[in-house]
Design a protein around this motif. Structure first.
Motif, PDB file in Angstrom:
ATOM      1  N   ILE A 281      19.660  67.362  36.859  1.00  0.00           N
ATOM      2  CA  ILE A 281      19.033  65.890  36.556  1.00  0.00           C
ATOM      3  C   ILE A 281      18.399  65.213  37.683  1.00  0.00           C
ATOM      4  O   ILE A 281      17.841  64.214  37.819  1.00  0.00           O
ATOM      5  N   SER A 282      18.539  66.021  39.168  1.00  0.00           N
ATOM      6  CA  SER A 282      18.048  65.196  40.282  1.00  0.00           C
ATOM      7  C   SER A 282      16.691  64.773  40.173  1.00  0.00           C
ATOM      8  O   SER A 282      16.202  63.900  41.009  1.00  0.00           O
ATOM      9  N   GLY A 283      15.869  65.539  39.583  1.00  0.00           N
ATOM     10  CA  GLY A 283      14.286  65.309  39.280  1.00  0.00           C
ATOM     11  C   GLY A 283      14.345  63.774  38.688  1.00  0.00           C
ATOM     12  O   GLY A 283      12.948  63.107  39.086  1.00  0.00           O
ATOM     13  N   MET A 284      15.221  63.414  38.154  1.00  0.00           N
ATOM     14  CA  MET A 284      15.203  61.946  37.368  1.00  0.00           C
ATOM     15  C   MET A 284      15.607  60.850  38.278  1.00  0.00           C
ATOM     16  O   MET A 284      15.391  59.581  37.872  1.00  0.00           O
ATOM     17  N   ILE A 285      16.120  61.100  39.360  1.00  0.00           N
ATOM     18  CA  ILE A 285      16.603  60.091  40.293  1.00  0.00           C
ATOM     19  C   ILE A 285      15.861  59.707  41.400  1.00  0.00           C
ATOM     20  O   ILE A 285      15.283  60.750  42.078  1.00  0.00           O
ATOM     21  N   ASN A 286      15.304  58.381  41.579  1.00  0.00           N
ATOM     22  CA  ASN A 286      14.025  58.242  42.329  1.00  0.00           C
ATOM     23  C   ASN A 286      14.565  57.224  43.430  1.00  0.00           C
ATOM     24  O   ASN A 286      13.686  56.502  44.189  1.00  0.00           O
ATOM     25  N   ASP A 287      15.873  56.636  43.452  1.00  0.00           N
ATOM     26  CA  ASP A 287      16.128  55.446  44.389  1.00  0.00           C
ATOM     27  C   ASP A 287      17.609  55.586  44.669  1.00  0.00           C
ATOM     28  O   ASP A 287      18.311  56.475  43.980  1.00  0.00           O
ATOM     29  N   ILE A 288      17.823  54.914  45.781  1.00  0.00           N
ATOM     30  CA  ILE A 288      19.268  54.811  46.169  1.00  0.00           C
ATOM     31  C   ILE A 288      19.626  53.313  46.044  1.00  0.00           C
ATOM     32  O   ILE A 288      18.930  52.247  46.413  1.00  0.00           O
ATOM     33  N   LYS A 289      20.727  53.236  45.038  1.00  0.00           N
ATOM     34  CA  LYS A 289      21.333  51.850  44.756  1.00  0.00           C
ATOM     35  C   LYS A 289      22.971  51.749  44.971  1.00  0.00           C
ATOM     36  O   LYS A 289      23.486  52.607  45.160  1.00  0.00           O
ATOM     37  N   PRO A 290      23.269  50.514  44.798  1.00  0.00           N
ATOM     38  CA  PRO A 290      24.633  50.373  45.064  1.00  0.00           C
ATOM     39  C   PRO A 290      25.275  50.920  43.544  1.00  0.00           C
ATOM     40  O   PRO A 290      24.557  50.839  42.654  1.00  0.00           O
ATOM     41  N   CYS A 291      26.365  51.337  43.651  1.00  0.00           N
ATOM     42  CA  CYS A 291      27.172  51.910  42.468  1.00  0.00           C
ATOM     43  C   CYS A 291      27.388  50.939  41.379  1.00  0.00           C
ATOM     44  O   CYS A 291      27.042  51.251  40.327  1.00  0.00           O
ATOM     45  N   LYS A 292      27.642  49.788  41.799  1.00  0.00           N
ATOM     46  CA  LYS A 292      27.660  48.616  40.661  1.00  0.00           C
ATOM     47  C   LYS A 292      26.400  48.476  39.952  1.00  0.00           C
ATOM     48  O   LYS A 292      26.132  48.444  38.685  1.00  0.00           O
ATOM     49  N   ASP A 293      24.949  48.762  40.541  1.00  0.00           N
ATOM     50  CA  ASP A 293      23.891  48.706  40.004  1.00  0.00           C
ATOM     51  C   ASP A 293      23.489  49.810  38.851  1.00  0.00           C
ATOM     52  O   ASP A 293      23.109  49.812  37.695  1.00  0.00           O
ATOM     53  N   ILE A 294      23.989  50.833  39.432  1.00  0.00           N
ATOM     54  CA  ILE A 294      23.879  52.433  38.941  1.00  0.00           C
ATOM     55  C   ILE A 294      24.605  52.224  37.481  1.00  0.00           C
ATOM     56  O   ILE A 294      24.040  52.330  36.357  1.00  0.00           O
ATOM     57  N   ILE A 295      25.925  51.882  37.515  1.00  0.00           N
ATOM     58  CA  ILE A 295      26.917  51.719  36.492  1.00  0.00           C
ATOM     59  C   ILE A 295      26.384  50.724  35.317  1.00  0.00           C
ATOM     60  O   ILE A 295      26.204  50.847  34.153  1.00  0.00           O
ATOM     61  N   GLU A 296      25.852  49.329  36.029  1.00  0.00           N
ATOM     62  CA  GLU A 296      25.344  48.442  35.139  1.00  0.00           C
ATOM     63  C   GLU A 296      24.209  48.926  34.323  1.00  0.00           C
ATOM     64  O   GLU A 296      24.075  48.710  33.187  1.00  0.00           O
ATOM     65  N   ASP A 297      23.192  49.603  34.914  1.00  0.00           N
ATOM     66  CA  ASP A 297      21.988  49.875  34.607  1.00  0.00           C
ATOM     67  C   ASP A 297      22.374  50.975  33.289  1.00  0.00           C
ATOM     68  O   ASP A 297      21.744  51.243  32.338  1.00  0.00           O
ATOM     69  N   ILE A 298      23.238  51.955  33.600  1.00  0.00           N
ATOM     70  CA  ILE A 298      23.644  53.118  32.488  1.00  0.00           C
ATOM     71  C   ILE A 298      24.354  52.421  31.151  1.00  0.00           C
ATOM     72  O   ILE A 298      23.750  52.639  30.199  1.00  0.00           O
ATOM     73  N   MET A 299      25.141  51.221  31.460  1.00  0.00           N
ATOM     74  CA  MET A 299      25.960  50.652  30.420  1.00  0.00           C
ATOM     75  C   MET A 299      24.978  49.926  29.586  1.00  0.00           C
ATOM     76  O   MET A 299      24.918  50.236  28.447  1.00  0.00           O
ATOM     77  N   THR A 300      23.882  49.224  30.308  1.00  0.00           N
ATOM     78  CA  THR A 300      23.013  48.438  29.440  1.00  0.00           C
ATOM     79  C   THR A 300      22.047  49.113  28.582  1.00  0.00           C
ATOM     80  O   THR A 300      21.663  49.149  27.450  1.00  0.00           O
ATOM     81  N   GLY A 301      21.492  50.521  29.192  1.00  0.00           N
ATOM     82  CA  GLY A 301      20.703  51.352  28.634  1.00  0.00           C
ATOM     83  C   GLY A 301      21.490  51.828  27.395  1.00  0.00           C
ATOM     84  O   GLY A 301      20.720  51.926  26.348  1.00  0.00           O
ATOM     85  N   ALA A 302      22.588  52.409  27.702  1.00  0.00           N
ATOM     86  CA  ALA A 302      23.401  53.182  26.471  1.00  0.00           C
ATOM     87  C   ALA A 302      23.535  52.275  25.654  1.00  0.00           C
ATOM     88  O   ALA A 302      23.576  52.767  24.273  1.00  0.00           O
ATOM     89  N   GLU A 303      24.063  51.085  25.706  1.00  0.00           N
ATOM     90  CA  GLU A 303      24.708  50.007  24.679  1.00  0.00           C
ATOM     91  C   GLU A 303      23.236  49.632  23.795  1.00  0.00           C
ATOM     92  O   GLU A 303      23.536  49.816  22.629  1.00  0.00           O
ATOM     93  N   LYS A 304      22.325  49.516  24.548  1.00  0.00           N
ATOM     94  CA  LYS A 304      21.067  49.074  23.713  1.00  0.00           C
ATOM     95  C   LYS A 304      20.670  50.396  22.693  1.00  0.00           C
ATOM     96  O   LYS A 304      20.435  49.999  21.473  1.00  0.00           O
ATOM     97  N   LEU A 305      20.697  51.617  23.160  1.00  0.00           N
ATOM     98  CA  LEU A 305      20.272  52.842  22.251  1.00  0.00           C
ATOM     99  C   LEU A 305      21.258  52.985  21.078  1.00  0.00           C
ATOM    100  O   LEU A 305      21.242  53.139  19.880  1.00  0.00           O
ATOM    101  N   LEU A 306      22.762  52.747  21.557  1.00  0.00           N
ATOM    102  CA  LEU A 306      23.867  52.829  20.684  1.00  0.00           C
ATOM    103  C   LEU A 306      23.715  51.849  19.679  1.00  0.00           C
ATOM    104  O   LEU A 306      24.370  52.075  18.475  1.00  0.00           O
ATOM    105  N   ALA A 307      23.436  50.828  19.851  1.00  0.00           N
ATOM    106  CA  ALA A 307      23.414  49.681  19.020  1.00  0.00           C
ATOM    107  C   ALA A 307      22.339  49.700  17.888  1.00  0.00           C
ATOM    108  O   ALA A 307      22.270  49.221  16.776  1.00  0.00           O
TER     109      ALA A 307
END
Ligand code: TUI
Length: 308
Positions: A281-307
């Motif tokens: 999946i490295s092709g989709m990764i385009n930036d370096i961010k803090p772990c907190k931002d990575i996790i919050e972005d993943i959770m926000t995205g997943a929760e939106k889709l799963l709702a």
């Protein structure tokens, strides 16, 4: 988001960090745990004294649960299996083998046991042996891999087991996490996305290779050694793959060329002779961010889709 994995591990989010050898040390693990996931320190082939120190540093850096990954091909596996008990580590994941012989002692000590498995057969054996959950790891993962894909493996493991399943391999954003949940997973293990985190201590050249990689910049080497590994497609990785295909590098020569190659990638950023283990999946990764931002972005995205 509550699942059997958040309940089991006592974490806010059902996200565990991959136990990447040479990469996953206490700074990364503590950052993931402090962000609400479960960070892991990788045992790899490291000396026991170093790992004891890493565990203690991680305890000092987070009050949240964290774990240790034990690479079962390591000559130190027996000692590390005991160390996690002695140090009161709450969670153990294992890779590259069958951890069955350690499970009774871990369970006795109250350690949550989560073997990483590449097949339904091993998943079933792990459930019978008393595992609390499994990570079903598809071939999209970085490093040492099985043959089955995340899409095919996860639902089959979910169907075969009663215990909860964590999906791994090719998951790096909310879409991947939501997809894994649609397959029946109750958590995700994420490695490659955390390579490109601020807290990850790998050489800047390694991070740059992850961020610059396109979808096709990925290659599996070493199938003929019995230990296939997924890497970033550097010139060195291509040479290994060509030597393997054309028969110009024997399996013995391959082993010689790759001894210490992960250290050369992680510590030295050596593109000439290092192996940059990395998921597809490295092709989709385009930036370096803090772990907190990575996790919050993943959770926000997943929760939106799963709702939806
Ligand atoms: O273990 C991993 N990923 C790894 S380990 C690693 S260090 C290494 N480097 C070179 C060669 C070998 C290891 C780098 N990345 N992921 C979990 C995983 N486990 N993937 C595949 C397996 C696995 C494979 C065979 C687990 C069990 C197994 O057989 C068990 C048995 O004995 O039936």
């Amino acid at each position: 988001m509550k699942t059997r994995i958040t309940e089991l591990l006592g974490c806010q989010y059902p996200i565990i960090q991959g136990g990447m050898a040479w990469v996953a040390e206490h700074t990364l693990a503590a950052a993931v745990s402090n962000a609400g996931g479960v960070g892991l320190i990788a045992g790899g082939n490291a000396p026991i004294d170093y790992l004891r120190e890493q565990i203690r540093l991680c305890k000092a850096a987070t009050d949240n649960p964290f774990g240790v990954n034990i690479m079962l091909m390591s000559p130190n596996a027996d000692d590390l299996a005991q160390l996690v008990i002695d140090e009161g580590v709450k969670v153990v994941t294992t890779g590259a083998g069958n951890p069955g012989k350690y499970i009774p002692a871990w369970k006795e000590a109250g350690v949550k046991v989560i073997p990483v498995v590449p097949s339904v057969a091993l998943a079933k054996r792990m459930e019978r042996a008393g595992a609390d959950a499994v990570v079903a790891e598809g071939t999209e993962s970085g490093g040492h891999i099985g043959e089955n894909t995340t899409m095919c493996l996860v639902p089959q493991v979910v169907d075969a087991l009663e215990i909860p399943v964590i999906a791994a391999g090719g998951i790096a954003d909310g879409r991947g996490m939501a997809a894994a949940f649609m397959l029946g997973a109750e958590g995700v293990q994420i490695g490659t996305r955390f390579l490109a985190s601020e807290e990850c201590q790998i050489h800047p050249t390694f991070k740059e290779l992850v961020v610059k990689a396109k979808d096709t910049d990925n290659i599996v080497t070493g199938r003929y050694t019995g230990h296939p590994c997924r890497n970033i497609k550097t010139k060195f990785a291509k040479q290994l793959a060509n030597g393997e295909k054309e028969g110009t590098i024997s399996p013995e020569e391959f082993e010689k060329l790759t001894v210490g190659a992960l250290r050369r990638a992680v510590v030295d950023g050596d593109v000439e002779s290092g192996s940059f283990l990395c998921g597809a999946i490295s092709g989709m990764i385009n930036d370096i961010k803090p772990c907190k931002d990575i996790i919050e972005d993943i959770m926000t995205g997943a929760e939106k889709l799963l709702a939806k």
